[in-house]
Design a protein around this motif. Structure first.
Motif, mmCIF file in Angstrom:
data_model
loop_
_atom_site.group_PDB
_atom_site.id
_atom_site.type_symbol
_atom_site.label_atom_id
_atom_site.label_comp_id
_atom_site.label_asym_id
_atom_site.label_seq_id
_atom_site.Cartn_x
_atom_site.Cartn_y
_atom_site.Cartn_z
ATOM 1 N N ASP A 1 0.629 -1.307 0.112
ATOM 2 C CA ASP A 1 0.037 -0.618 0.210
ATOM 3 C C ASP A 1 0.639 0.848 -0.116
ATOM 4 N N ILE A 2 2.513 1.257 -0.625
ATOM 5 C CA ILE A 2 3.180 2.461 -0.488
ATOM 6 C C ILE A 2 2.561 2.798 -1.978
ATOM 7 N N SER A 3 1.835 3.805 -2.207
ATOM 8 C CA SER A 3 1.207 4.569 -3.363
ATOM 9 C C SER A 3 1.908 5.839 -3.732
ATOM 10 N N VAL A 4 3.511 6.293 -2.755
ATOM 11 C CA VAL A 4 3.836 7.780 -3.161
ATOM 12 C C VAL A 4 5.153 7.073 -3.968
ATOM 13 N N PRO A 5 6.330 8.133 -4.225
ATOM 14 C CA PRO A 5 7.354 7.668 -4.265
ATOM 15 C C PRO A 5 8.368 7.865 -3.025
ATOM 16 N N VAL A 6 8.908 6.940 -2.631
ATOM 17 C CA VAL A 6 10.422 6.822 -1.964
ATOM 18 C C VAL A 6 11.654 7.255 -2.495
ATOM 19 N N LEU A 7 12.475 8.251 -2.000
ATOM 20 C CA LEU A 7 13.849 8.756 -1.857
ATOM 21 C C LEU A 7 14.130 7.435 -1.071
ATOM 22 N N VAL A 8 15.848 7.022 -1.755
ATOM 23 C CA VAL A 8 16.646 6.678 -0.689
ATOM 24 C C VAL A 8 18.060 7.166 -0.725
ATOM 25 N N VAL A 9 18.835 7.137 0.499
ATOM 26 C CA VAL A 9 19.681 7.861 0.809
ATOM 27 C C VAL A 9 20.633 7.004 1.881
ATOM 28 N N ASP A 10 21.481 7.181 2.139
ATOM 29 C CA ASP A 10 22.894 6.146 2.899
ATOM 30 C C ASP A 10 22.142 6.676 3.834
ATOM 31 N N GLU A 11 22.289 7.571 4.780
ATOM 32 C CA GLU A 11 22.268 8.293 5.446
ATOM 33 C C GLU A 11 20.941 9.537 5.735
ATOM 34 N N PRO A 12 19.792 8.639 6.322
ATOM 35 C CA PRO A 12 18.827 9.971 6.159
ATOM 36 C C PRO A 12 18.481 11.195 6.856
ATOM 37 N N ARG A 13 19.729 10.477 8.914
ATOM 38 C CA ARG A 13 19.706 11.515 9.732
ATOM 39 C C ARG A 13 20.567 12.371 9.408
ATOM 40 N N ALA A 14 21.771 12.206 7.885
ATOM 41 C CA ALA A 14 22.235 13.158 7.803
ATOM 42 C C ALA A 14 21.940 14.493 7.391
ATOM 43 N N VAL A 15 20.849 13.930 6.365
ATOM 44 C CA VAL A 15 20.551 14.881 6.063
ATOM 45 C C VAL A 15 18.629 16.029 6.471
ATOM 46 N N VAL A 16 18.232 15.031 7.074
ATOM 47 C CA VAL A 16 16.836 15.514 7.744
ATOM 48 C C VAL A 16 17.084 16.901 8.176
ATOM 49 N N GLY A 17 18.399 17.728 9.069
ATOM 50 C CA GLY A 17 18.285 18.710 9.000
ATOM 51 C C GLY A 17 17.998 19.925 8.409
ATOM 52 N N ARG A 18 18.945 19.790 7.294
ATOM 53 C CA ARG A 18 19.038 20.816 6.374
ATOM 54 C C ARG A 18 18.123 20.438 5.434
ATOM 55 N N LEU A 19 17.757 19.109 5.154
ATOM 56 C CA LEU A 19 15.644 19.758 3.997
ATOM 57 C C LEU A 19 15.352 19.990 4.976
ATOM 58 N N SER A 20 14.627 20.245 6.202
ATOM 59 C CA SER A 20 14.033 20.624 7.033
ATOM 60 C C SER A 20 14.165 22.796 6.916
ATOM 61 N N ALA A 21 15.970 22.457 7.164
ATOM 62 C CA ALA A 21 16.002 23.970 6.504
ATOM 63 C C ALA A 21 15.310 24.437 5.361
ATOM 64 N N LEU A 22 15.350 23.806 4.544
ATOM 65 C CA LEU A 22 14.874 23.846 3.293
ATOM 66 C C LEU A 22 13.379 24.057 2.789
ATOM 67 N N ILE A 23 12.627 23.556 2.944
ATOM 68 C CA ILE A 23 11.348 23.067 3.288
ATOM 69 C C ILE A 23 10.617 24.269 4.426
ATOM 70 N N TYR A 24 11.235 24.280 5.100
ATOM 71 C CA TYR A 24 10.483 25.597 5.731
ATOM 72 C C TYR A 24 11.433 26.721 5.652
ATOM 73 N N ARG A 25 12.074 26.983 5.400
ATOM 74 C CA ARG A 25 12.796 27.860 5.298
ATOM 75 C C ARG A 25 12.473 28.823 6.672
ATOM 76 N N SER A 26 13.499 28.182 7.529
ATOM 77 C CA SER A 26 13.658 28.467 9.046
ATOM 78 C C SER A 26 14.277 29.804 9.361
ATOM 79 N N GLN A 27 15.428 29.658 8.136
ATOM 80 C CA GLN A 27 16.324 31.440 8.703
ATOM 81 C C GLN A 27 16.664 32.479 7.025
ATOM 82 N N ALA A 28 15.249 32.899 7.387
ATOM 83 C CA ALA A 28 15.416 33.658 5.950
ATOM 84 C C ALA A 28 16.940 34.284 6.230
#
Length: 548
Positions: free
Chosen positions: A108-135
């Protein structure tokens, strides 16, 4: 709050759900194709046009439009919860190879799946990108981060209180609560997960806040909770034995803290150089550093700012803060203890390093007395006769400082301390804490802190060994007893106390739950202390009141 969250996914049974209510109301969409390129992947076809408006590590807090990050945990993989995340509105999943294999087995996985070696290593900077947290346009609040073993919570409260006295609207991310210009949100971690941190910073910008203060624990650095965050000013309090269950050695503990003091993570730093770790950090930091000495015996000119002429005023202290260029500021804190002088001085120099004008700061100090703000569970006075104090001191250095701070000048006044040690944590500090209590208190009541899954009696025994060995080998004139459970120990302390004595209940501070064998038991030291004092006919103070 004792940090005890595993570095796995928040969906794993050994973790805790991230608190909700952190997000801005509006987030500009980021195309999944852009996210893919950012992590080095090509997202083909229609999937590239999927719009992402949030990011979450926890399937229970997923909102429509989220990228769900499925991380490995010690017991379960976050991919096991992907279907729940998708039902809640996740439009894509980011995971590792193990997670991808689990998802391949799910129908029942109907959405795109992105696979990286270490997700935790990118999640913080991805969060900054998505939320534009520090303009970069100046619309984001100035961000002050505080790290060190002891004093983080009080220093962040002091920073916020001074900024408010200067007319700023502020936010707070810390052990006790999270404030983003609205009602406080109880905090589960000293520093939330990176997804929540960036969402909070975006929320603060959306609400038009001017500045925010954040506690930054070594766990936060190790588990990458502040990845992608850039502080305007980061401050260092001290480094003493704690969290060696995570770091192994003091050297590794120091190196983890030092990771904050780089140009990638901060623009400026203020470092307290009262201990060898602070002096080393100031010398090795890879960014502009302002040094602070808070020791009365420090040589003149040994730091950029120095505390001089501390003198008692009520329960607190007034002192002068002098710069190497001759600027002087008159300062007062209503909280007891020399460590609160250090906390106040650090907060003050951090605000100055953030661009505040010294003359305006002095006016705010005189008009508002900002360092007499009540900090829940930090040297919190519950009654005056006997003096009854609840404090978070949960390691050897903090316990010693707290006991020294509450000692009365009245030679007939005794210090009665109730404390324990946390289970499944740095066991080496337990005998040290027992010995410190025996040296600095007249009555030592060893009880339970948070045993977690460890045998509570065994923890108490470790503490008692240190206390009794010190008493015998150093011929100390103190009374040592073991009383449990903790509420009974608090009642015993009050039963033994005379009006001129001092009771210190140490270790848990503001915490309202005690974890025993996986069960959270309601227990607030402040509530139990008030009840016991009232039952004996003593007068208790109002909640969070500071007497000066």
């Amino acid at each position: 709050m004792s940090e005890h969250i595993a570095p796995g996914t928040a969906d794993a049974p050994d973790g805790q759900a991230s608190p909700g209510g952190f997000r801005p109301t509006a987030v500009a969409a980021t195309e999944l194709g852009a996210i893919g390129r950012w992590v080095g992947l090509t997202v083909a076809g229609a999937a590239a046009d999927v719009h992402v408006t949030g990011i979450s590590l926890n399937s229970r807090t997923v909102e429509r439009g989220d990228l769900y990050v499925a991380l490995p945990g010690s017991a379960r993989h976050g991919a096991d919860f992907a279907a729940t995340a998708i039902e809640s509105g996740a439009v894509a999943v980011l995971t590792d190879d193990a997670g991808a294999r689990l998802l391949a087995l799910a129908p029942d996985i109907s959405v795109p799946v992105l696979v990286v070696d270490e997700p935790r290593a990118v999640v913080g900077r991805l969060s900054a990108l998505i939320y534009r947290s520090q303009a970069t346009d100046g619309s984001s609040p100035s961000l002050f981060g505080v790290t060190g073993t002891n004093g983080k919570t009080t220093t962040t409260y002091f920073v916020n209180s001074l900024l408010q006295a200067l007319g700023k609207r502020t936010g707070l991310i810390g052990t006790i609560e999270i404030v983003a210009g609205g009602d406080p949100i109880p905090s589960l971690l000293t520093t939330p997960e990176s997804t929540d941190v960036h969402a909070l910073l975006a929320l603060m910008r959306e609400r038009g806040l001017d500045a925010a203060s954040m506690e930054v624990s070594s766990h936060a650095v190790s588990f990458r909770r502040v990845d992608g965050v850039v502080f305007d000013v980061v401050g260092f309090t001290n480094l003493t034995q704690d969290h060696l269950d995570l770091h192994g050695t003091m050297e590794e503990y120091f190196r983890t803290k030092a990771e904050l003091f780089t140009e990638e993570r901060a623009r400026a730093a203020v470092v307290t150089v009262d201990d060898e770790w602070g002096r080393r950090l100031a010398a090795e930091a890879g960014l502009p550093v302002t040094t602070l000495s808070t020791l009365p015996a420090a040589p003149s000119g040994s730091a950029d700012w120095t505390v001089i002429e501390p003198r008692p005023r009520g329960l607190g202290t007034e002192f002068t803060l002098r710069s190497s260029t001759g600027v002087e500021l008159r300062v007062h804190t209503g909280l007891p203890g020399s460590f609160n002088v250090s906390n106040a001085a650090l907060a003050l120099v951090m605000v100055l390093a953030g661009g505040a004008d010294p003359a305006e700061v002095q006016a705010a100090l005189d008009a508002s007395d900002p360092f007499t703000v009540a900090v829940p569970g930090r040297m919190q006075l519950v009654s005056a006769q006997p003096a009854a104090v609840v404090d978070f001191a949960h390691n050897p250095d903090a316990l010693a400082r707290a006991l020294e701070a509450v000692r009365s000048t009245d030679p007939a006044s005794r210090v009665i301390v109730v404390f324990g040690a946390t289970g499944q944590r740095d066991q080496g500090k337990r005998p040290s804490m027992g010995a410190i209590a025996a040296r600095l208190a007249d009555v030592v009541i060893v009880s339970d802190d948070d045993p977690h899954d460890e045998d509570a009696a065994a923890i108490r025994a470790d503490v008692l060994v240190g206390a009794t060995d010190a008493k015998e080998s150093e011929r100390l004139d103190c009374q040592i007893m073991e009383v449990f459970p903790r509420d009974e120990a608090i009642r015993k302390a009050v039963e033994l106390a005379a009006a001129r004595d001092t009771i210190l209940v140490a270790g848990r501070g503001h915490e309202v739950w005690q974890e025993v064998k996986g069960v959270n038991l309601a227990l607030d030291d402040r509530v139990e202390l008030r009840k016991a004092l009232t039952a004996r006919g003593f007068t208790v103070l109002e909640d969070d009141r500071i007497e000066s």
